[in-house]
Structure formats: structure tokens, C-alpha cells
Design an enzyme around this catalytic site. Structure first.
Site, PDB file in Angstrom:
ATOM      1  N   TRP A 290       5.852  -1.608   4.730  1.00 53.67           N
ATOM      2  CA  TRP A 290       6.908  -1.308   5.997  1.00 53.67           C
ATOM      3  C   TRP A 290       6.029  -1.164   6.983  1.00 53.67           C
ATOM      4  CZ3 TRP A 290       7.776   2.312  10.155  1.00 53.67           C
ATOM      5  CH2 TRP A 290       9.343   1.812  10.081  1.00 53.67           C
ATOM      6  N   HIS A 291       5.132  -0.957   7.461  1.00 55.85           N
ATOM      7  CA  HIS A 291       5.640  -0.677   8.759  1.00 55.85           C
ATOM      8  C   HIS A 291       4.724  -2.411   9.920  1.00 55.85           C
ATOM      9  CE1 HIS A 291       4.565   3.383   8.372  1.00 55.85           C
ATOM     10  NE2 HIS A 291       4.511   3.420   9.792  1.00 55.85           N
ATOM     11  N   GLY A 292       3.943  -3.264   8.654  1.00 54.33           N
ATOM     12  CA  GLY A 292       3.341  -4.106   9.033  1.00 54.33           C
ATOM     13  C   GLY A 292       2.578  -5.384   8.261  1.00 54.33           C
TER      14      GLY A 292
ATOM     15  N   PHE B 103       7.189  -2.145  14.981  1.00 54.66           N
ATOM     16  CA  PHE B 103       7.122  -1.706  13.242  1.00 54.66           C
ATOM     17  C   PHE B 103       8.735  -2.707  12.872  1.00 54.66           C
ATOM     18  CE2 PHE B 103       3.712   1.206  13.609  1.00 54.66           C
ATOM     19  CZ  PHE B 103       2.438   0.259  13.502  1.00 54.66           C
TER      20      PHE B 103
ATOM     21  N   SER C  31       5.504   1.705   1.428  1.00 51.24           N
ATOM     22  CA  SER C  31       5.587   2.356   3.571  1.00 51.24           C
ATOM     23  C   SER C  31       4.728   2.065   4.062  1.00 51.24           C
ATOM     24  CB  SER C  31       5.512   3.895   2.960  1.00 51.24           C
ATOM     25  OG  SER C  31       5.298   5.048   4.417  1.00 51.24           O
TER      26      SER C  31
END
Lengths: 311, 523
Positions: B360-362, B523, B357
């Protein structure tokens, strides 16, 4: 669907009424920098002895209290010379006691010594804050901008800026004499290193169209002529900048600045003082960012200016 | 095109009117429908309407950068094609071979989609980290390409489709236009909610009818979303950005305040976006899933994660956590200590989803650290079996929370604030400097700035935040702050409600912060 659209129309009507009401109320009731300065000059037209014009360099760089008793700082952030010329022709005839006018020269010249600003950003008013200025001068000084590119931006600024918060609440940045203090304890880091500024080599500067330079010259001449006509000293100053900014200036640009002053000075008297690279203003503690003095720097600079002007 | 832009203010009404003009209908259909006068089959009319949604969505996305439309189209086509192939394999052969084939197609689609995402989002990160690790210059190997807006969102949406087809939760669709519209539906294309094919795709395959109640609720939700984004988030951003730009010279109180304000900024920004997206979809007769459920009123971290970015959290839960065994893993027969084994698997699974998670944001270690931090907070709850202790709304049936609930919310909030500092930092060094700076308390200069206007803020921003929190608290059992407000006697009169909405619009216009894009666009 009909009912829904009807509801939208009702809410929109209420919204328009509210906006008009707020607009009218704020125009007549609350103060902001522009309305305050307009009123101040008009109410003190017979007592003002010194008038400071220009943009943020003088707004934040010259403290009128230190210059003299009846000095007013009428500079405003991002102000283009066009407005100064129009204001001057409007106010000088009314000011019976005016002795001198100070104008910050160079920084906002389209092809001035600071080549990084060659994009005429003060002229075209590309940025939102400049769109905002257009409205403010039209609204409070009744000086419309009649140049071509502004027609479109004025429309967009109507949509986005006409009801800016500052207008509604009477948010005023300047003090009672029009000076805006930049907190000396906080150095803004954003503009400090001038990384966002583009340095143009001399060869590029000479290729730039002369149209805007000529226009700048026209307004400067207009200001010098009015001052001459009413026997008022017209003082042009180039305010100090931090070393990172000076590194981005161009020799050709500075030459053009001197040429400009020389050419106006052949017709009307101009006093010119250049503090751009003055050794006295090298200390970091004088600057808010790379091109603006903070409160400490402004105090120091104003005292020096007072001495040089013999006030 | 941004939701908070002038372009969108023109785009939305035009698309809205044309969309309903193209609503499928017969002779007795609504008068505004074209198909009342031009007789085509309902299916054809529906396709025309879906094609219009697709064109509008591509214009919306192309406004930012038209070149990346090809990427969306490619992703959509591959997922649509793989869906058909998976479907064929599953249904045509009820044998091991058929399932194997289906699985292979699904995996191929996952690899393709994640491969595209990896190239655009993570390639440069891995290459430069690899270079740093071995002291090699990797400059010439870096792609330095811009990240297509919304790629993480629509890729996950596309993945959910092929996995759900494989799991036989949804029939593969042959309608390519409906499928493309499902992937590119403009309200949620660039920043979610990450929709499931099981929820959104069927809505594109059936006729939508205009509902007054749904549309008015949508308008209210848009209004509330705009307030949270433009007034709360953008005003907080002014302060937060200034502090983060100069954090090495700020006092501890300033840094703490900036961290708290970022907590509200990111909530206002992202939940505001989600509200606008969900509200806009409602105008088109489409129901999107809820993405936020008052996360800052949570009593523990587990509850927070059930209420924050719900579409992503549940995506990871359904497609990663549960397949890994979740919190009830199967224990192989040869394991001697099943309890210990279970706990180890739970720890692993929890870390996997939180790290994923975060990642996933970066491509940044701070996001991974943020994921790990939340995993550490979550673990004790799940190991003690207390992760589902709070599944209802706080202070249910009461106006105010108890002292205990207030304390729990405050502690959870402060833990979340600390997490957002990790999230907001541009790199690990800046994170450590920021945390170090917070310990050097210094003067309380920043604190009075919170209550007074100053050169950074035109109005004390606490007022905006208080309005947001109070409205959301009062309406915490509803989907958004302005839903069903007519139940309050003072707002039962239509004219009063209209006045309130108009006042909200004026507030948004007057007290808007500086122009900011949406945080989650990156993102």
C-alpha cells in the site's frame, strides 16, 4: 465562539510580545556571520590590509590566514554583487591601511561563463537562503535592496526567515577571520554531479536579456572606481571548479566575462586571475562539491593566489 | 497546500470563520450564524455548510494540482452511486438475487477504485519489473504519470463506504454533497486518518455545533502536531537525508544514528500530520479517529501495530484479515489436523495483511520487504497466542516503567528501527549496502554530531526528541501531548498555559528544520 476567539487573540498577543522580545534580544546580544563581520570590519578598519568579498566561492575558498596578517574574509554565501559594491563604498573610505580587495568574478554573473546559473538566481533571490540574505544585509549592514522583485520576496522572507534560528542563537559559521571551513572529509554528494544544473547552449545565452548583465557591469565598475579612487588594488579571480561543473560552462559565457573585464579595465585598473580550468586544481580531494573547494583545496588555492598576487 | 505552509495559515482561519458563519440555526441560534437572519430549513442550511466544506476542500487539494480534482470527484461519484445501488439491492429484495446484485455492485466499485489506484500507483512498477524479468525494454509502455496526492487514502475511504453499505453497517446516503464532503474533507484528505464511513459520514449528515472545549483541544493538537513535524521531523530529516545521500562513505555509527533518527522523523512527520488533521477537524466540530497511540512505547511488535497508523491497520484488519478468517479461521470438516490447518491459515493471513500493508505504501520491493519483516516479527506472537498480551498503556498508574518494561520497549524500538531502514531504502541494493555499512563500525564521528552543532545541524537534535518523548510519556493516557494539561497544578492557571502555547509557537518558529513536505504524501 466569542470566548474561543478571545483566547486566540490573547495567545497571539503573548506570541507577538515574545517574538519582539526575542528579536530585540538577539539583535543586541548574539552574533551571527553578518553581525560579526560588520562589527569586525568597523573595529579593525585601520588595520585591515586585504579584504575578500563575494560569495561562497571565496568564503570557503580563500583562507585569510594564509594570505597575510591583516586579511579579512567578508564574503558570504549567496551574496550578490550589489551588496559587495555597497559595502565597498561604505568601508573603503574608512580603511586607512587597505592594500587590496579580492572579488570572485564570473560565477554569479547573470550571463556569466556558467550558463547554468543564467537564471539570475543571485539577483532575484528566489531561494529561501537568498531571501534570508536580503534581510541580513538590511538588518546588519543597513543596505536595503531597492529593486522591484525584492519587495515581494522581502515580505515573504519576513514571514519565514526573519527569526531564523541562526539569528537567535548567534550561530556563526565563519572563523575569527571570516573564513568558513568546509569539512574536507565529507564530500557533499548532492551537487557533485551537477545533475540539477541546466546547460544552456551559446545560442540561448545570446538571447537572454542584457538588463542584468548591464547591472552587474555597473556594480563591478563602481567597485573598481572606488578602489582606484583610494589607491587600492582591485583583484578579480575566477575560482577553480570541478570538471563536472566546467563541462556545463559555455564558451559564449566565458567570452562575455572577458568582454566585461576588458570594458571595465578600459576605465579603471583591474587585475584578473582565472583558475577555472587550471590543471593544478583538478584533484578530487580539493572539492567539497562540484563548485566549492573544501578545506584542503582552499589551502592550496590560497597559497597559489598569494604567490600570483606577489604578497 | 501543506499544513506547515504560510498559505494554510491564511486558509484555515478564513475557512473556520466562514464555516461557522454558515452554521445551521433558527431564530434563537448563535449570533454569528447567517441563518439566524436568513431563514431556511435546517436541512438546506446544512447542505450549504457541507457545500462550503466541499469547496474549501477542493481549493485545498487543487492548490497542489487542480486536474486531479476530477479524479476525486469521479471516485466520489462512483462510490456514492454504487452505495445507492448496493443499498437498493440489499433492501428491496430480501432474496439471494438481491444479495448477489449488491455484491456485484460492491465488487464493481472495488475493482474500479483499485483499478484507478493500480494505474496511477502500480502500473509502471509491474510493467518495468515484468520487462526486467524477461529482458524486454518496457520504456515505451510506461505511463510515467505523477501519483495524485492522497489517492491511497481517499480510495480506501471510498472502499470502506461501499463495503459497509453492503454489510449493512451504514445506510447509503442520497445526499451527494455530504458524501463528496466526506471523501474530500480537507484535514484528512491527503494523508489520513483513513476514515470509516460509519464514523465520519453521519457527522456530515447532522448539524454540528461549536464547542469551546473541542475547539481549544483542536488548537492544542494542531500545535503539538506542528511541533512534531516542523521541529522534530524536519530537523531529523536534514541529518537523515545527508546520510542517505552519502551512505556508501559513512561509518557504521553514522548509519545507525541516521536509522534511529529516521525512526523519529517518520513518527514526527506522520503522527504530526495526523495530529494537525485531527485538531483541524475538531475546529469544525468533527471528530476523526485516532491514528497514533504512542507506538514507540510499545512492549512488543503486536502492541506497536495496535498503536501505529491505526486507521490503516484496522482497515486491513476489518476488510481483509477478518474476511480471510483472521486468527480464528473456520476449519472445514474434512481437515484431519485442524490445529495445523488453523496455524497455516493464520500464517497466510498474517503475511497477506502485512505484505498488502507494505505494498500500500508504494510500488517498491523495499515496502514489500518491510511488510514481510514485520510479518515475521508478528507471527511468533500470534501463533503463541501472545499478540494481545499488552492492550493497556505501559506503566499504568506509575510515572516510570519497570526495568522489564524499559527493556521490552527498547528491544521493540530497535526492531522497529531495523524495519525503518528497509522502509527508507530506495531499492534493495541500497538497503543491502546500508546494512552492510552498519556492520563496519568505524569511527564514532556521527555520534558526537548528535550532541553538538555542526554544519548539518544547527542544534543538537536530541533536545527536540527528548522534549517530544517526555511530553508524550507524561501525557500517554491522553490523545495527544497537550491534551488536558490543565490537570497539572502548575498549568492550571490560564495565563501560564497561554504563555506555554506561545512559547511552543516560538520554539516551532525558531528551531524549525529545513522545509520538508510530508513523507506520507508520496503514498
Amino acid at each position: 465562539m466569542k470566548r474561543f476567539l478571545k483566547d486566540i487573540v490573547y495567545v497571539t498577543c503573548i506570541l507577538i510580545c515574545l517574538i519582539v522580545a526575542v528579536e530585540v534580544i538577539q539583535y543586541y546580544v548574539s552574533d551571527n556571520n553578518y553581525s560579526y563581520k560588520t562589527k569586525y570590519i568597523f573595529n579593525h578598519r585601520n588595520s585591515i590590509e586585504g579584504l575578500i568579498l563575494g560569495h561562497s566561492h571565496t568564503l570557503r575558498g580563500i583562507d585569510p590566514v594564509l594570505l597575510g596578517k591583516n586579511v579579512f574574509n567578508n564574503a558570504e554565501s549567496g551574496k550578490w554583487i550589489y551588496y559587495d559594491a555597497k559595502e565597498l563604498s561604505k568601508y573603503v573610505p574608512l580603511m586607512s591601511n587597505l592594500q587590496y580587495v579580492i572579488y570572485p568574478i564570473g560565477y554569479d554573473m547573470p550571463q556569466g561563463y556558467l550558463s547554468c546559473h543564467y537564471e539570475y538566481d543571485h539577483h532575484f533571490k528566489k531561494e529561501e537562503s537568498h531571501d534570508y540574505n536580503i534581510h541580513m544585509y538590511a538588518k546588519y549592514e543597513h543596505i536595503p535592496y531597492d529593486r522591484f522583485p525584492l519587495k515581494l520576496t522581502a515580505f515573504s522572507s519576513f514571514l519565514t526567515d526573519n527569526l531564523a534560528y541562526e539569528e537567535i542563537t548567534g550561530h556563526r559559521d565563519c572563523d575569527s577571520l571570516g573564513f568558513e571551513i568546509l569539512d574536507s572529509t565529507i564530500h557533499c554528494s548532492i551537487n557533485w554531479d551537477t545533475i540539477h544544473l541546466v546547460h544552456l547552449p551559446d545560442s540561448e545565452i545570446t538571447k537572454l536579456p542584457s538588463k542584468y548583465y548591464d547591472e552587474y557591469k555597473e556594480y563591478l565598475t563602481e567597485m573598481a572606481s572606488i578602489c582606484h579612487q583610494y589607491n587600492v588594488r582591485f583583484v578579480c579571480v575566477t575560482t577553480p571548479c570541478y570538471k563536472t561543473y566546467i563541462n556545463k560552462t559555455s564558451t559564449r559565457g566565458i567570452e562575455m566575462l572577458y568582454d566585461l573585464i576588458d570594458s571595465v579595465a578600459t576605465k579603471y585598473p583591474i587585475e584578473y586571475y582565472n583558475y577555472l580550468s587550471d590543471e593544478e586544481f583538478r584533484a578530487d580531494s580539493f572539492y567539497y562539491d562540484c563548485s566549492h573547494l573544501n578545506y584542503i583545496g582552499a589551502k592550496h588555492f590560497t597559497k597559489r593566489l598569494k604567490k600570483d598576487l606577489g604578497l | 497546500m501543506l499544513f506547515n505552509s504560510i498559505e494554510f495559515a491564511f486558509f484555515l482561519p478564513i475557512v473556520f470563520l466562514l464555516y461557522w458563519f454558515l452554521t445551521p440555526s433558527g431564530k434563537n441560534g448563535p449570533r454569528y450564524s447567517l441563518f439566524r437572519y436568513w431563514h431556511v430549513s435546517e436541512q438546506t442550511a446544512l447542505r450549504i455548510q457541507n457545500a462550503f466544506v466541499l469547496i474549501a476542500s477542493y481549493i485545498f487539494y487543487g492548490w497542489w494540482d487542480w486536474r486531479f480534482l476530477l479524479l476525486i470527484a469521479f471516485t466520489s461519484f462512483c462510490s456514492w452511486g454504487s452505495g445507492l445501488l448496493i443499498g437498493q439491492s440489499v433492501s428491496s429484495a430480501q432474496s439471494v438475487d438481491g444479495h448477489k446484485k449488491a455484491k456485484a455492485w460492491m465488487i464493481a466499485n472495488i475493482i474500479l477504485n483499485l483499478g484507478i489506484l493500480a494505474v496511477f500507483k502500480y502500473y509502471d512498477f509491474f510493467v518495468s519489473e515484468f520487462g526486467q524479468l524477461f529482458g524486454i525494454s518496457t520504456d515505451s509502455l510506461l505511463l510515467k504519470i505523477i501519483l495524485p496526492v492522497g489517492i491511497s487514502f481517499y480510495t480506501f475511504q471510498a472502499l470502506s463506504y461501499s463495503i459497509d453499505v453492503y454489510r449493512q453497517k451504514i445506510e447509503p446516503t442520497k445526499d451527494i454533497i455530504a458524501f463528496f464532503a466526506f471523501i474530500a474533507f480537507f484535514p484528512q484528505l491527503v494523508a489520513g486518518p483513513i476514515e470509516r464511513a460509519t464514523n465520519l459520514l453521519p457527522q456530515f449528515l447532522q448539524k454540528r455545533t461549536f464547542s469551546y472545549d473541542q475547539a481549544t483541544d483542536g488548537m492544542r493538537q494542531i500545535l503539538w502536531g506542528l511541533f512534531k513535524k516542523i521541529v522534530v521531523a524536519d530537523n531529523c530529516a536534514t541529518y537523515v537525508d545527508q546520510v542517505w545521500a552519502t551512505y556508501d562513505t559513512q561509518t557504521g555509527s553514522t548509519l545507525l544514528l541516521a536509522a534511529v533518527l529516521f525512526t523519529f522523523q517518520i513518527y514526527g512527520d506522520f503522527s504530526g500530520y495526523s495530529d494537525i488533521a485531527i485538531g483541524t477537524a475538531k475546529l469544525f466540530g468533527i471528530k476523526l479517529m485516532r491514528n497514533f497511540n504512542n507506538p514507540y512505547f510499545s512492549r512488543d511488535i503486536a502492541e506497536f501495530w495496535r498503536r501505529w497508523h491505526i486507521s490503516l491497520t484496522t482497515w486491513f484488519r476489518d476488510y481483509v484479515y477478518i474476511p480471510l478468517g483472521g486468527s480464528r479461521p473456520e476449519v472445514p470438516a474434512h481437515i484431519q489436523n485442524p490445529d495445523r490447518y488453523k496455524k497455516l491459515i493464520i500464517v497466510r493471513n498474517t503475511f497477506v495483511i502485512f505484505l498488502l500493508s507494505g505494498f500500500w505504501h508504494g510500488a517498491n520491493w523495499t515496502f514489500i520487504a518491510w511488510g514481510a519483516y514485520h510479518a515475521l516479527l508478528f507471527l511468533p506472537l500470534i501463533l503463541l497466542g501472545k499478540n494481545r498480551k499488552y492492550t493497556n498503556q505501559v506503566a499504568e498508574g506509575r510515572l516510570l516503567p519497570t526495568w522489564k518494561e524499559s527493556g521490552q520497549m527498547l528491544v521493540t524500538f530497535m526492531l522497529v528501527v531495523l524495519g525503518w531502514i528497509i522502509f527508507r531504502a530506495t531499492g534493495m541494493p541500497s538497503l543491502f549496502h546500508y546494512l552492510e555499512g552498519m556492520l563496519q563500525w568505524g569511527t564514532l564521528r556521527a555520534s558526537y554530531r548528535f550532541f553538538l552543532p555542526n554544519e548539518w545541524l544547527v542544534f543538537p537534535m536530541n533536545i527536540y526528541i527528548i522534549i517530544m518523548l517526555v511530553v508524550e510519556w507524561i501525557n500517554r493516557n491522553q490523545e495527544h501531548g497537550l491534551q488536558n494539561i490543565e490537570r497539572f497544578p502548575i498549568l492550571s492557571n490560564k495565563l501560564v498555559r497561554y504563555m506555554l502555547f506561545a512559547v511552543f509557537f516560538v520554539l516551532i518558529y525558531l528551531f524549525r528544520g529545513g522545509y520538508q513536505t510530508f513523507i506520507y504524501f508520496q503514498f
